[in-house]
Design an enzyme around this catalytic site. Structure first.
Site, short mmCIF file in Angstrom:
data_model
loop_
_atom_site.label_atom_id
_atom_site.label_comp_id
_atom_site.label_asym_id
_atom_site.label_seq_id
_atom_site.Cartn_x
_atom_site.Cartn_y
_atom_site.Cartn_z
N LYS A 32 36.30 41.36 36.96
CA LYS A 32 37.15 42.42 37.49
C LYS A 32 38.62 42.10 37.26
O LYS A 32 39.07 40.99 37.56
CB LYS A 32 36.85 42.64 38.98
CG LYS A 32 37.11 41.42 39.87
CD LYS A 32 36.69 41.76 41.28
CE LYS A 32 37.10 40.76 42.32
NZ LYS A 32 38.49 40.33 42.34
N ASP B 277 34.59 36.07 43.81
CA ASP B 277 35.60 35.19 43.18
C ASP B 277 35.57 33.71 43.61
O ASP B 277 36.64 33.10 43.79
CB ASP B 277 37.01 35.76 43.42
CG ASP B 277 37.19 37.16 42.85
OD1 ASP B 277 36.25 37.69 42.24
OD2 ASP B 277 38.28 37.73 43.04
N CYS C 140 40.93 39.77 47.84
CA CYS C 140 39.84 40.37 47.07
C CYS C 140 38.62 40.75 47.91
O CYS C 140 37.94 41.72 47.60
CB CYS C 140 39.46 39.44 45.93
SG CYS C 140 40.75 39.40 44.66
N1 TIU Z 1 40.23 36.65 44.63
C1 TIU Z 1 41.38 36.85 45.24
O1 TIU Z 1 41.46 36.98 46.45
N2 TIU Z 1 42.52 36.83 44.43
C2 TIU Z 1 43.78 36.51 44.89
O2 TIU Z 1 44.74 36.59 44.14
N3 TIU Z 1 43.88 36.04 46.20
C3 TIU Z 1 44.99 35.53 46.80
O3 TIU Z 1 44.91 35.28 48.00
N4 TIU Z 1 46.09 35.29 46.09
#
Ligand code: TIU
Length: 226
Positions: free
Chosen positions: A129, A24, A162
């Site tokens: 995802k 991500d 994530c």
């Molecule tokens: N990619 C990921 O970690 N999504 C989140 O929403 N992370 C947060 O820390 N909010």
């Protein structure tokens, strides 16, 4: 086989059975105006790891590892976004609402793209995802199994959300997992540190951790650079 210095002990892997999984590294988390900021976070904390993730990507490409990029994203009609997930965002900027980089966390919008510095190559896997984990409701498990992958090296954001969720999913599926300490970041630095410690605690209950320098050093040694 290659062995690198790691915690809680050496991490040994076969490069042809190893994948780098970059979680991500999207504008939605790293740049102002996306999902991360809509949740009330200071997104500048995450941009700091981009150069290290770029170096890790370069190493993986040079060594011929499978490279996987994930994107947290939802369909334009929000059919894959549980109402509970949407409801828990900030009330004035929820998933699917218009933002400065297009609709927040929606597939195909400018903010949902991986940052330019880490753009996937055409030969690399890109996994969209809808959840925090990379395996839930995605083809990732099948893609890894089809290629005989046994070891996963993780990087990306955020460490305790994530990245950790994906690493735990992978661990339960039998993969040997390494988290690259300086190639992962959180909006809450203490949570990043806690995650590194909990992953490698109890003899590596979720996996191993190591700084990028450990990987770079062992690969330099292998090629006679040191
Ligand atoms: N990619 C990921 O970690 N999504 C989140 O929403 N992370 C947060 O820390 N909010």
């Amino acid at each position: 086989m290659l062995t690198i210095d790691a915690q809680p002990g050496p991490f040994t892997f076969e490069p042809s059975k190893t994948a780098l999984v970059v979680i991500d590294m999207q504008r939605d988390f790293i740049e102002p105006g996306g999902f991360g900021e809509s949740l009330g976070n200071d997104v500048s904390l995450l941009a700091a790891i981009v150069p290290t993730v770029a170096s890790l990507l370069a190493l993986a490409r040079r060594e011929g590892w499978l490279v996987v990029h994930t994107r947290e994203s939802h369909a334009a009609d929000l059919s894959d976004c549980p109402p509970a997930k949407r409801a828990r965002g900030a009330p004035n900027a929820r998933i699917g609402d218009p933002g400065r980089m297009g609709r927040i966390l929606i597939r195909g919008e400018p903010g949902n793209a991986i940052v330019d510095e880490l753009a996937p190559l055409g030969s690399e896997l890109v996994i969209d995802k809808p959840g925090k984990g990379a395996f839930y409701a995605t083809p990732l498990g099948g893609e890894l199994a089809a290629r005989g992958i046994t070891h996963l090296v993780f990087a990306g954001v955020t460490t305790e959300v994530c990245v950790q969720t994906s690493m735990r999913e992978a661990n339960d599926r039998g993969y040997e997992c390494l988290l690259v300490e300086d190639a992962t970041a959180s909006y809450i630095p203490a949570f990043r540190q806690a995650t590194l410690e909990m992953v490698r605690s109890q003899g590596g209950i979720v996996g191993w951790t190591a700084p990028f320098a450990s990987l770079a050093q062992s690969h330099g040694e292998k090629r006679g650079w040191n």
